[in-house]
Design an enzyme around this catalytic site. Structure first.
Site, PDB file in Angstrom:
ATOM      1  N   GLU A 345       0.853  -1.190   0.000  1.00  0.00           N
ATOM      2  CA  GLU A 345       0.000   0.000   0.000  1.00  0.00           C
ATOM      3  C   GLU A 345       0.884   1.233   0.000  1.00  0.00           C
ATOM      4  O   GLU A 345       2.090   1.146   0.234  1.00  0.00           O
ATOM      5  CB  GLU A 345      -0.917   0.016   1.229  1.00  0.00           C
ATOM      6  CG  GLU A 345      -0.173   0.117   2.544  1.00  0.00           C
ATOM      7  CD  GLU A 345      -1.082   0.021   3.747  1.00  0.00           C
ATOM      8  OE1 GLU A 345      -2.224  -0.450   3.591  1.00  0.00           O
ATOM      9  OE2 GLU A 345      -0.658   0.420   4.847  1.00  0.00           O
ATOM     10  N   ASN A 347       0.980   4.993   1.887  1.00  0.00           N
ATOM     11  CA  ASN A 347       0.424   5.906   2.880  1.00  0.00           C
ATOM     12  C   ASN A 347       0.705   7.331   2.431  1.00  0.00           C
ATOM     13  O   ASN A 347       1.868   7.752   2.355  1.00  0.00           O
ATOM     14  CB  ASN A 347       1.033   5.644   4.258  1.00  0.00           C
ATOM     15  CG  ASN A 347       0.589   4.315   4.828  1.00  0.00           C
ATOM     16  OD1 ASN A 347      -0.592   3.971   4.742  1.00  0.00           O
ATOM     17  ND2 ASN A 347       1.507   3.564   5.400  1.00  0.00           N
ATOM     18  N   ARG A 349       0.792  10.269   3.551  1.00  0.00           N
ATOM     19  CA  ARG A 349       0.927  11.143   4.713  1.00  0.00           C
ATOM     20  C   ARG A 349       2.308  10.959   5.319  1.00  0.00           C
ATOM     21  O   ARG A 349       3.082  10.119   4.871  1.00  0.00           O
ATOM     22  CB  ARG A 349      -0.133  10.785   5.756  1.00  0.00           C
ATOM     23  CG  ARG A 349      -0.107   9.285   6.107  1.00  0.00           C
ATOM     24  CD  ARG A 349      -0.985   8.951   7.279  1.00  0.00           C
ATOM     25  NE  ARG A 349      -1.223   7.525   7.417  1.00  0.00           N
ATOM     26  CZ  ARG A 349      -0.385   6.651   7.949  1.00  0.00           C
ATOM     27  NH1 ARG A 349       0.801   7.060   8.361  1.00  0.00           N
ATOM     28  NH2 ARG A 349      -0.703   5.376   8.048  1.00  0.00           N
TER      29      ARG A 349
END
Length: 724
Positions: A345, A347, A349
């Site tokens: 995945e 992220n 942020r």
């Protein structure tokens, strides 16, 4: 105590001179006030490679839509850059550390996240009221919420992160996997769509082949994730993950993919700007996990060679550029034993573990995020990013590591001293002495970070820091962290995401002491007992000194650690104790006192660091040694002889009750009075720190009483259900 003098400048013409006792508490207060932003020396030490134009434009005021340590971290960079900061907070956080550090603060609602930190409308009102030009979301909460980023853009406010299109593309695990497949990035086999119901989940799991991972499409941090090995576990995983996803992210969509057994979890930090430039800042090893949540991270990874680092980094940057990514982000991979890596995945942020990347690259990631959001080009190139030493991060949580490697604990920190006095130690925390750890938010106390020229050097510093980290008032996971960083397999770098269950198959029950370690502990406990007796017999402000021959010099004692009884003899000499334990002689330096929680002494010429917790009248001496708290019962021999006449305490049968393993909120109750239940049957679900925990019956029986209903708050060991 020693007296110290400090000067606080009140105005250019007035200086206030204060005298204060330099106690541990006051020294810690000074340490807590020290930050990277206010110390040029510390800034240069951590961020030696933070390229920027000192004359470039910057925001005047930034609002941080978060709480705790990450809010404090963003405020630190803002302070250093001369940017005013605005904190938002819930009602219970009104006295929190991030609120006190910020230039302005706005209350946005009650304690529950859904009524405060997840309320976009109230945060937007705070932005307008304070005139903030930009919002930094931190991590969690609204940090990967496309709608929030879009609403800020509509109001002419910069979102310090990627654009809403990139958030939508990469923040949604289903969509990001499709894009990664199209970009020819190695992906884990699985279903790219949304799982509609438990039956659909079971069908997909059988098509993919067990084991499978059921996880939330939105968010991360280990929430909304379950591994399933059969059809029934898939149904349970669907139900629990869906509830956690809705509670944590406001999005209950789930996906299913193949679970790669015994992998490593390695992620790559990327930095991009709005002009199409992007670089990778090396990798982080995050394989030490419990319940899919990271516990210890390190950078770089022992498993990644230079060629693999380049390959992973280039794929990560290519994926980021494919969606027009700007700002800091993290691309996560699962890596098998043959060094094949698969996209997990992205992220979109700032990651929790970003400090270890900052330590080995010298880049202030928060500053670079601020620059990117302002529209500045990335001045760093890939050639600027090297690997400078080694860094570790231990996540210090308020939780009991003996319960499933960590179930949350709540309470007030009645004593709190961070080990900031050690060199190359960084404490990123959002709490201070007196702070409350509540059921409403994540149980993290601090991110304890160390750096060294070599991996072993960084590990040794971490061991030292954990030994000197004083936390009282809540149960914490330092015993587990301290044991891991000195465990042979971890020290060698032979780790995977299955490390904890493999190394501790029966769960973690504290440090197992060798005979030498047991004798060291007993010797120190006996010295504590003797020092306390001497202190109780002494009188202050006496006009004459007691006669020397009236003072006791020798103690015959009996020390017990668990079921192990040890005879001891302590002789008090001028500047040391001579202790005979189990026939072995120990010379213990008399250089510590019982008002200081740290016992930093010398035993037979070797440095030894423990923490003194308490000494009760019944002889119980509590010491934290090698991370674990031990109870050593120390009695004078004639008193110990009387123990044989004491009645034994009767063990309480807990199989007829279902008790709360930690404080939390009863999410649902699945049984009623009079209902027949079988052993292992779920009777209720307890939510704590946004994680849902299924509680089951310990034996077959009939429900006698249901003490709590859905929505009630329970404390640790409260009886929720009784069986006949």
């Amino acid at each position: 105590s020693k007296m110290a003098t400090t000067f606080i400048r009140v105005s250019p013409t007035l200086t206030l001179r204060l005298k204060f006792a330099a106690s541990n508490f006051q020294r810690q207060t000074i340490n807590n006030c020290r930050s990277l932003s206010t110390s040029p020396k510390l800034y240069r030490e951590y961020y030696f490679n933070d390229k920027h134009d000192p004359n470039e434009s910057k925001f005047d005021k930034v609002l941080i839509a978060n709480r705790g340590e990450i809010a404090c971290r963003v405020i630190q960079s803002c302070r250093r850059l001369g940017i005013k900061s605005v904190a938002v907070h819930s009602e219970v956080d009104s006295n929190a550390k991030h609120v006190k550090l910020a230039d302005e603060a706005v209350c946005i609602g009650p304690a529950a996240s859904a009524q405060s930190y997840l309320r976009m409308d109230r945060i937007l009102e705070a932005v307008k009221a304070t005139g903030a030009q930009a919002v930094h979301p931190g991590y969690g909460f609204l940090s990967e919420n496309t709608e929030f980023a879009a609403k800020l853009a509509e109001n002419g406010v910069a979102f310090i992160g990627p654009n809403s299109k990139a958030i939508q593309a990469m923040g949604d695990k289903i969509m990001s996997k499709k894009i990664a497949n199209e970009a020819k990035v190695n992906c884990i086999p699985g279903f790219d769509g949304v799982v509609t119901d438990p039956d659909h989940a079971v069908k997909l799991a059988n098509d993919i082949g067990y084991p499978v991972m059921v996880k939330a499409s939105a968010g991360g941090g280990g929430k909304g994730m379950r591994v399933a090995w059969n059809d029934q576990e898939t149904r349970d995983a669907y139900r629990l993950s869906k509830g956690e996803a809705a509670s944590s992210f406001g999005d209950d969509r789930l996906l299913i993919e193949k679970y790669i057994d015994n992998p490593r979890h390695i992620e790559v930090q990327v930095l991009c700007d709005q002009h199409g430039n992007g670089i990778y800042c090396n990798e982080r090893e995050c394989s030490i996990q419990r319940r899919n949540q990271k516990v210890i991270e390190e950078a770089p990874s022992t498993f990644v060679d230079p060629a693999m680092r380049i390959a992973m980094g280039e794929q990560a940057v290519s994926l980021a550029k494919a969606v027009g990514y700007s700002s800091a982000g993290t691309v996560e991979f699962l890596v098998d034993s043959q060094k094949n890596f698969y996209f997990l995945e992205m992220n979109t942020r700032l990651q929790v573990e970003h400090p270890i990347t900052e330590c080995i690259t010298g880049v202030d990631l928060v500053h670079q995020m601020l620059r990117s959001a302002k529209g500045h080009k990335l001045l760093l190139t890939q050639d600027d990013i090297g690997v400078n030493g080694w860094s570790f991060e231990c996540r210090v949580y308020a939780e009991d590591p003996t319960k499933n490697f960590g179930l949350p604990s709540v309470g007030r920190l009645n004593r709190y001293i961070e080990p900031e006095g050690l060199e190359r130690v960084r404490c990123d925390s959002g709490i201070r002495e007196g702070s409350e750890i509540s059921i409403y938010y994540d149980a993290m106390i601090c991110k304890l970070v160390t750096w060294g020229n070599t991996r072993q050097e960084a590990l040794d510093t971490m061991t030292d820091a954990l030994d000197r980290y004083v936390i009282r008032g809540v149960t914490h996971n330092i015993p587990l962290l301290r044991d891991i960083v000195t465990e042979e397999r971890f020290v060698s770098g032979n780790i995977s995401t299955n490390y904890l269950p493999e190394v501790y198959p029966e769960g973690f029950q504290g440090k197992t002491l060798s005979q030498t370690e047991s004798y060291n502990l007993a010797a120190i406990a006996c010295c504590v007992h003797v020092k306390d007796e001497i202190r109780q017999r002494s009188f202050t402000n006496e006009l004459r000194n007691p006669l020397e021959f009236t003072e006791q010099r020798v103690w015959n004692l009996n020390a017990s650690i668990g079921d192990h009884y040890i005879e001891a003899k302590v002789t008090h000499k001028s500047d040391f104790f001579e202790v005979v334990v189990g026939g072995e002689k120990f010379k213990v330096a008399n250089n510590f006192n019982l008002t200081n929680p740290i016992i930093d002494t010398d035993v037979n010429g070797h440095d030894l660091c423990l923490q003194f917790i308490s000494h009760r009248g019944n002889g119980d001496v509590k010491l934290q040694y090698l991370g674990t708290v031990f109870r050593v019962n120390v009695l004078n021999t004639h008193v110990a002889d009387m123990l044989q006449y004491m009645p034994e305490k009767v063990e309480i049968d807990t199989s007829t009750v279902v008790m709360a393993p930690m404080p939390g909120l009863v999410k649902s109750v699945a049984v009623e009075v009079g209902q027949q239940v079988a052993e292992g049957m779920e009777v209720c679900v307890l939510e704590a720190m946004k994680m849902q925990n299924s509680l089951v019956a310990a034996k077959d029986g009939i429900i006698k009483k249901v003490c709590f209903k859905a929505g009630d708050t329970v404390g640790e060991e409260d009886v929720i259900i009784e069986l006949e």
